[in-house]
Scaffold this active site. Structure first.
Site, PDB file in Angstrom:
ATOM      1  CB  CYS A  79      -0.255  -3.136  -4.060  1.00  0.00           C
ATOM      2  SG  CYS A  79       1.102  -3.314  -2.949  1.00  0.00           S
ATOM      3  CG  HIS A 140       0.434   0.494  -6.703  1.00  0.00           C
ATOM      4  ND1 HIS A 140       0.986  -0.458  -5.886  1.00  0.00           N
ATOM      5  CD2 HIS A 140       1.190   0.512  -7.824  1.00  0.00           C
ATOM      6  CE1 HIS A 140       2.028  -0.996  -6.487  1.00  0.00           C
ATOM      7  NE2 HIS A 140       2.178  -0.418  -7.657  1.00  0.00           N
TER       8      HIS A 140
END
Ligand SMILES: *[C@@H]1O[C@H](CO)[C@@H](O)[C@H](O)[C@H]1NC(C)=O
Ligand SMILES: *[C@@H]1O[C@H](CO)[C@@H](O)[C@H](O)[C@H]1NC(C)=O
Length: 576
Positions: A79, A140
């Site tokens: 990610c 994130h």
């Protein structure tokens, strides 16, 4: 009034004014942009990418009305770096967003690493161009730098006007079952801690009774308090890291996952309707919590799919995409909106639930999956673009493209230019999407695993297709849950493994010079490209080093001391 004008202005001037005004009114405003980013969705998890048993009618419809990109790769197989590349159009190693360590993504919200503020995201450029910009869902890419007054990595510092969502990510620990990232790595951690605590309690009691209070307190402090603190931390992961923010405020802690997808949709609706009411072009970045673990669903989707909880999550994701499509229709923006749907990396094939059941997705014919930076399964992502009237419907783009291309492409859609003061690795694929070109967007793409180049994709301009050259690959024997990128965790290939992707998309038959005389030429061209690419890299502050990765208590978001517990009032709608 009109008679007054008629008195003063010549008739032709009045007519001209009317014509110009009418033409102006008929010109649609600058196109809106919607980015729909799924988390860990596999290539083989989607109907229009060949899955016949899962139901994704809304993604499939988007594809029918637009283009399917069958050869689109993420810039990383996990990610954090993948998202950094998507937003900036640059290899994440250029911004310090690739790790030289085991940990390849941010796992602690109160750490100080993140996307450096001096990086230029496409949102920053679009915001300067007068776009209304909203980020909804999982971020994130970091949060604070030095203090909580300094949210330097926050979406609002990277070109977004509005943020609602998780600054960190979804973690197994946020789910309703006992899944935990910590127990996945260290299955016996609780048993170990409780045993240590029990033994040290008994032992220090005995020492105390035998008149040695100092030794007793030493044993107690070391072998009771330490494991107790560890247990407390692991059990507190949902509170410490499951933080939901609206702009800079913590509005929910710990996150409540069921119904989250519906809330992300409701937030998107509010954002889009208000931009449309203000007559501003908008950028909506909707970054789903699905289909990363913890798996969760609204009761409406639970048990509905043919593929267990994972399938339910895919189908809820698809439902949300349908709601966004409806939203664009309802606000009359469909034809003026560029929609890009993709996944941040391939499915996590080693993801296992608490009962030993598979909880990750399916990468179709591709080898490997999430955390494997080189193999196709980690980086080849299901991708769809729709822009009615501009991108031909039913188009299938088989030429190699990359998520690095998203930034320059979205800027081209908006008529804006990428910054010129830095290397932008992506290129504008609008000509491909408009069928004005058929060429791959890159001759070379470098596939990183952490800071290491594991493989290189080479599409020579001579039309011989796409080759893939692997210098390293994860040692399958050492890939438990995740694969690591360096040292003894990888197998080194010297000479490198070479595959011709068009004839061997599953990367199952490495070629030698004897099989194909082009192999030597491919190997030489790739070696030269790697040297050139490496020479273009600069030393930048690392966002994953120890210093940036540790928990800093003073950066811990907490909405109410001492329990750090809060949520906004909302109800889980029982109809959708
Ligand atoms: C469809 O996706 C599910 C969920 O990942 C997977 O288990 C299944 O094998 C896929 N089926 C096909 C036919 O591709
Ligand atoms: C939107 O574009 C499509 C494809 O070009 C066209 O058929 C349709 O009429 C357009 N709709 C509106 C409301 O302009």
């Amino acid at each position: 009034m009109l008679s007054l004008l008629r008195l003063r202005l010549p008739a032709w001037l009045l007519l001209l004014t009317l014509v110009v005004a009418a033409a102006y009114a008929a010109t649609p405003g600058r196109p809106n942009i919607v980015v729909l980013l799924a988390d860990d969705l596999g290539y083989g998890d989607v109907g229009c990418f060949g899955n016949t048993t899962i139901s994704t009618p809304n993604i499939d419809r988007l594809a029918q009305n637009g283009a399917v990109l069958t050869h689109h790769t993420a810039a990383a197989a996990v990610c954090t770096p993948s998202r950094a590349a998507l937003l900036t159009g640059r290899y994440p190693v250029r911004s310090g967003m690739e790790s030289y360590f085991k940990n390849k993504v941010f796992i602690i919200v109160a750490a100080s690493g993140g996307l450096p503020t001096n990086e230029t995201t496409f949102a920053k450029v679009l915001q300067q161009q007068g776009y209304s910009t909203g980020y909804i869902g999982k971020w994130h890419l970091g949060l604070y730098c030095t203090s909580k007054d300094d949210p330097c990595h926050h979406p609002l510092r990277h070109g977004f006007d509005y943020f609602y969502g998780l600054p960190l990510t979804n973690l197994k620990d946020f789910g309703a079952d006992d899944g935990s990232v910590v127990t996945t790595y260290f299955p016996n951690i609780f048993r170990f801690c409780y045993t240590a605590m029990a033994l040290s309690a008994a032992f220090s009691y005995l020492l105390f009774r035998s008149g040695r209070p100092i030794a007793a307190s030493f044993v107690f402090a070391l072998f009771f308090v330490d494991p107790a603190v560890l247990v407390f931390f692991v059990k507190s992961i949902p509170t410490l890291n499951g933080v939901v923010m609206r702009n800079f405020d913590v509005v929910e802690q710990p996150v409540r996952l069921p119904g989250m997808t519906q809330r992300l949709v409701a937030e998107s609706q509010r954002f889009v309707r208000s931009a449309v009411a203000e007559e501003k072009p908008f950028l909506l970045f909707l970054s789903f919590i699905h289909v990363h673990t913890a798996l969760f669903s609204h009761p409406f989707f639970a048990g509905k799919s043919a593929h267990g909880r994972y399938g339910d999550n895919v189908e809820e994701l698809d439902w949300a995409i349908g709601k966004v499509t409806e939203l664009l229709q309802e606000t009359d923006q469909t034809n003026n909106t560029f929609v890009y749907f993709t996944s941040d990396n391939g499915a996590h094939v080693q993801e296992i639930g608490v009962n030993g059941e598979r909880e990750g997705g399916y990468n179709g014919i591709f080898r490997g999956g999430k955390t494997m930076g080189g193999w196709e399964g980690g980086i080849r992502v299901p991708t769809v673009v729709s822009w009615p009237g501009r991108v031909p419907s039913g188009l299938k783009i088989e030429a190699s493209t990359s998520q690095l291309d998203v930034m320059p492409t979205l800027l081209a859609v908006a008529g804006a230019e990428p910054p010129r003061d830095r290397v932008i690795d992506g290129s504008n694929i609008l000509p491909l999407l408009r069928k004005e070109s058929a060429a791959a967007s890159h001759e070379f793409l470098f596939h990183y695993c952490g800071i290491h180049i594991h493989a290189v994709r080479y599409t020579p301009r001579d039309g011989s297709g796409t080759w893939k050259v692997h210098f390293m690959s994860p040692n399958p024997a050492l890939c438990t849950y995740v694969c690591h990128c360096y040292g003894s965790y990888v197998l080194r290939h010297d000479p490198p493994l070479i595959f011709h992707l068009d004839s061997d998309p599953s990367e199952s038959r490495p070629l030698s010079e004897r099989d194909d005389p082009s192999v030597a030429r491919v190997r030489a061209a790739v070696a030269e490209a790697v040297a050139k690419h490496k020479a273009s890299l600069q030393l930048v502050p690392q966002q994953f080093d120890f210093f940036h990765s540790v928990w800093r208590p003073w950066l811990q978001p907490c909405c109410s001391y001492p329990f750090c517990s809060c949520h906004e009032n909302y109800t889980l709608a029982d109809t959708l």
